[in-house]
Design an enzyme around this catalytic site. Structure first.
Site, PDB file in Angstrom:
ATOM      1  N   TYR A  28       0.770  -1.127  -0.132  1.00 19.02           N
ATOM      2  CA  TYR A  28       0.010   0.057  -0.002  1.00 19.02           C
ATOM      3  C   TYR A  28       0.930   1.299  -0.032  1.00 19.02           C
ATOM      4  CZ  TYR A  28      -3.689   3.145   1.357  1.00 19.02           C
ATOM      5  OH  TYR A  28      -4.670   4.407   1.291  1.00 19.02           O
TER       6      TYR A  28
ATOM      7  N   PHE B 224      -9.310  20.710 -23.591  1.00 15.97           N
ATOM      8  CA  PHE B 224      -9.790  19.545 -23.661  1.00 15.97           C
ATOM      9  C   PHE B 224     -11.051  19.369 -22.762  1.00 15.97           C
ATOM     10  CE2 PHE B 224     -10.153  14.812 -22.900  1.00 15.97           C
ATOM     11  CZ  PHE B 224     -10.651  14.371 -24.069  1.00 15.97           C
ATOM     12  N   THR B 225     -12.028  18.422 -23.253  1.00 17.27           N
ATOM     13  CA  THR B 225     -13.281  18.539 -22.517  1.00 17.27           C
ATOM     14  C   THR B 225     -13.148  18.365 -21.004  1.00 17.27           C
ATOM     15  OG1 THR B 225     -13.281  15.976 -22.926  1.00 17.27           O
ATOM     16  CG2 THR B 225     -14.682  17.469 -24.104  1.00 17.27           C
TER      17      THR B 225
ATOM     18  N   ASP C 257       0.254  19.561 -21.229  1.00 17.46           N
ATOM     19  CA  ASP C 257      -0.517  18.314 -21.103  1.00 17.46           C
ATOM     20  C   ASP C 257       0.319  17.415 -22.253  1.00 17.46           C
ATOM     21  OD1 ASP C 257      -2.319  16.382 -21.684  1.00 17.46           O
ATOM     22  OD2 ASP C 257      -4.012  17.463 -21.606  1.00 17.46           O
TER      23      ASP C 257
ATOM     24  N   LYS D  68      -2.856   7.032 -22.683  1.00 18.07           N
ATOM     25  CA  LYS D  68      -2.580   7.317 -24.095  1.00 18.07           C
ATOM     26  C   LYS D  68      -1.001   7.179 -24.338  1.00 18.07           C
ATOM     27  CE  LYS D  68      -6.099  10.630 -25.190  1.00 18.07           C
ATOM     28  NZ  LYS D  68      -6.456  11.074 -26.579  1.00 18.07           N
TER      29      LYS D  68
ATOM     30  N   ARG E 169     -16.928  15.146 -31.913  1.00 19.13           N
ATOM     31  CA  ARG E 169     -16.170  16.141 -31.389  1.00 19.13           C
ATOM     32  C   ARG E 169     -16.693  17.403 -31.913  1.00 19.13           C
ATOM     33  NH1 ARG E 169     -13.351  14.118 -26.970  1.00 19.13           N
ATOM     34  NH2 ARG E 169     -15.363  14.445 -26.528  1.00 19.13           N
TER      35      ARG E 169
ATOM     36  N   PHE F  65     -21.791  14.568 -23.461  1.00 23.10           N
ATOM     37  CA  PHE F  65     -21.562  13.975 -24.615  1.00 23.10           C
ATOM     38  C   PHE F  65     -21.197  12.344 -24.206  1.00 23.10           C
ATOM     39  CE2 PHE F  65     -17.011  13.057 -24.001  1.00 23.10           C
ATOM     40  CZ  PHE F  65     -16.495  14.389 -23.228  1.00 23.10           C
TER      41      PHE F  65
HETATM   42  N1  F0G Z   1      -5.935  15.621 -21.861  1.00 27.13           N
HETATM   43  C1  F0G Z   1      -5.865  15.159 -23.166  1.00 27.13           C
HETATM   44  C2  F0G Z   1      -5.162  15.947 -24.153  1.00 27.13           C
HETATM   45  C3  F0G Z   1      -6.705  14.134 -23.540  1.00 27.13           C
HETATM   46  O1  F0G Z   1      -6.648  13.592 -24.610  1.00 27.13           O
HETATM   47  C4  F0G Z   1      -7.145  13.351 -22.479  1.00 27.13           C
HETATM   48  C5  F0G Z   1      -8.211  12.120 -22.921  1.00 27.13           C
HETATM   49  C6  F0G Z   1      -7.286  13.896 -21.226  1.00 27.13           C
HETATM   50  C7  F0G Z   1      -6.379  14.968 -20.673  1.00 27.13           C
HETATM   51  C8  F0G Z   1      -7.938  13.202 -20.088  1.00 27.13           C
HETATM   52  O2  F0G Z   1      -7.252  11.844 -19.700  1.00 27.13           O
HETATM   53  O3  F0G Z   1      -9.023  10.128 -20.247  1.00 27.13           O
HETATM   54  O4  F0G Z   1      -6.906   9.798 -18.912  1.00 27.13           O
HETATM   55  O5  F0G Z   1      -8.543  11.030 -17.724  1.00 27.13           O
HETATM   56  N2  F0G Z   1      -8.661  11.966 -23.718  1.00 27.13           N
HETATM   57  C9  F0G Z   1      -9.511  10.653 -24.097  1.00 27.13           C
HETATM   58  C10 F0G Z   1      -9.794  10.940 -25.535  1.00 27.13           C
HETATM   59  C11 F0G Z   1     -10.649  10.792 -23.075  1.00 27.13           C
HETATM   60  O6  F0G Z   1     -10.528   9.816 -25.972  1.00 27.13           O
HETATM   61  O7  F0G Z   1      -9.231  11.656 -26.205  1.00 27.13           O
HETATM   62  P1  F0G Z   1      -7.913  10.565 -19.133  1.00 27.13           P
END
Ligand code: F0G
Length: 481
Positions: free
Chosen positions: A79, A131-132, A222, A265, A388, A454
């Site tokens: 842990y 990003f979203t 990022d 990713k 998107r 979405f």
């Molecule tokens: N920043 C970027 C540029 C991303 O593309 C993503 C995730 C995140 C942050 C958040 O990361 O999913 O590990 O919490 N992108 C995914 C996509 C969801 O499908 O493009 P996460």
């Protein structure tokens, strides 16, 4: 890697062998129609059993390497004080050059921690593009997101190699207008997800750094697709052709105060990471980590995934890994352009994209052309893509739709998962859809969550166009495909 064939053509050749596979099936059109209707025309709500080629995302879906899987077998599940965390630390130091790091359960968890530490009401965060999840977290932290891209970044057909650059004149203006004390950091996303996986240049990153350093405004990267961005710098920016991806990534890090990333990713695992050389940031992160993620040595990740992340960090700077999806995406985009489809150019990282406002030019933006296109593509092919566009934007405080700058249908190309025949199939079905595009209508919500709608919102096809499109497809191809 791109190899030149004897007839002069370029071939994006796979630099790996496939040794474990997952079986796929191509469900018939009738099953796909039922599936998309039950999913509320939202590709997020489809099930794997109904999908042929899953291009929803590269997040958590990249193929892992044999060395990553092997590393998972020797993880330390303690842990606290786990050895896996220390191994991750060695990789962070070697590859990113940072002394301090914390794991988090995924990229957005890192964004949550950043928002907790840096964002306050009245602050603004300038960035190349949001990003979203980034926008959601920073805004919940009270900050406003300011996008300061060059105007031509929104042109979907372009030969600008670095549409992800920050406009330095706009940055200067923002610093003057809001004051450095109200700018907790500047964020650069490598590569800008929502505008087509477009990279920024090293010169731009350096320019940002030089502009904000005298004001003591930190640069936050990022790095969710940092090695792909590095690959584009190598291919497109003068002076970097002979520089390794590893050295380009190191240089990017040396110009940043903090990097966070979705390990789902860049490192082909399920997790996230923040790293810095600033002990103050680290201490603040460390304080919040056990509240939201877990003890510092696992941060909400499985120790197996931490082991695999350590290997993944080292592997992401291998040219063959950094280029694996980018080269296939270029082939994909070239084929779409040759077929007369409105693909986003130049090809970026992460995905092939089409401009849904051009593809479905008969639909008003209020009818969600990108969402309609993603649903229609699934219907005629079994290919799952992602909207998107406006559906990916939440409503404003008055409850009105916020129309997105772009309406893109994104077909993600996870690293080392799909082959060129998959790509050829997708381009063919997109071509058929383009020839029958007048059959595709708009969408409207009937179930809509208030935040990040979405993901789980449900929509219906205006005038039941799904049934008509399925009938036209069946007339051409028969009921079985
Ligand atoms: N920043 C970027 C540029 C991303 O593309 C993503 C995730 C995140 C942050 C958040 O990361 O999913 O590990 O919490 N992108 C995914 C996509 C969801 O499908 O493009 P996460």
């Amino acid at each position: 890697m791109i190899v030149r064939l004897s007839d002069g053509r370029s071939l994006p050749i796979e630099m790996y062998k496939v040794r474990i596979v997952q079986k796929t099936t191509l469900p018939p059109i009738s099953q796909r129609l039922t599936a998309i209707e039950e999913a509320g025309y939202n590709t997020f709500l489809l099930w794997t059993k109904d999908i042929f080629i899953d291009m929803l995302t590269d997040s958590g879906t990249n193929a892992m390497s044999d060395n990553q899987l092997a590393a998972m077998m020797v993880s330390d599940d303690a842990y606290a004080g786990g050895e896996s965390y220390r191994k991750l630390g060695c990789a962070v130091k070697d590859i990113l050059g940072f002394d301090y790091y914390v794991p988090a359960h995924q990229g957005r968890a890192a964004e949550h921690l950043l928002a907790k530490i840096f964002c306050r009401p009245g602050t603004v965060v300038p960035m190349n593009y949001h990003f979203t999840t980034t926008k959601a977290h920073f805004e919940m932290g009270g900050a406003r997101v300011l996008e300061i891209f060059h105007d031509d970044a929104m042109e979907t057909t372009s030969d600008n190699p670095f549409k992800g650059n920050i406009d330095l004149d706009k940055l200067k203006e923002v610093i003057k207008r809001y004051g450095p004390e109200n700018i907790p950091f500047v964020r650069l996303e490598a590569t800008t997800n929502l505008i087509g996986g477009q990279p920024f240049s090293m010169a731009n990153l350096r320019g940002v750094r030089e502009m904000v350093a005298p004001h003591k405004i930190p640069v936050v990267l990022d790095g969710s697709l940092v090695s792909e961005n590095a690959y584009f710098i190598k291919c497109r920016e003068q002076g970097y052709q002979d520089t390794s991806i590893e050295d380009i990534v190191k240089e990017m890090m040396s110009l940043s105060d903090l990097v966070y990333l979705s390990g789902r990713k860049s490192t082909c695992v399920r997790g996230g990471l923040l790293a810095t050389n600033n002990p103050e940031y680290f201490n603040e992160l460390k304080a919040w980590l056990p509240v939201y993620e877990g003890f510092i040595t696992y941060g909400g990740m499985s120790s197996k995934e931490i082991e695999a992340m350590a290997v993944g960090l080292r592997e992401m700077v291998d040219l063959d890994v950094a280029s694996s999806s980018a080269d296939l995406i270029k082939d994909f985009v070239d084929k779409m352009v040759a077929r007369g489809l409105p693909a986003v150019t130049p090809a970026g990282g992460l995905a092939g994209h089409v401009d849904a406002m051009k593809f479905l030019s008969h639909l008003p933006q209020e009818h969600y052309p990108a969402g309609a296109l993603a649903a229609a593509l699934f219907l005629v092919s079994g290919v799952r893509s992602m909207e998107r566009g406006t559906i990916s934007m939440d409503r404003d405080e008055q409850g009105n739709d916020v129309l997105s700058d772009l309406e893109l249908c994104r077909m993600a190309v996870p690293r080392r998962v799909y082959t060129m025949s998959h790509i050829d199939y997708v381009v063919d079905r997109l071509g058929w859809l383009h020839d029958h595009r007048e059959l595709v209508g708009g969408l409207e919500f009937y179930e809509e969550p208030p935040v990040l709608r979405f993901f789980t919102g449900k929509l219906k096809a205006l005038d039941d166009w799904g049934t008509k499109l399925a009938a036209a497809f069946e007339a051409d191809f028969g009921p079985h495909v």
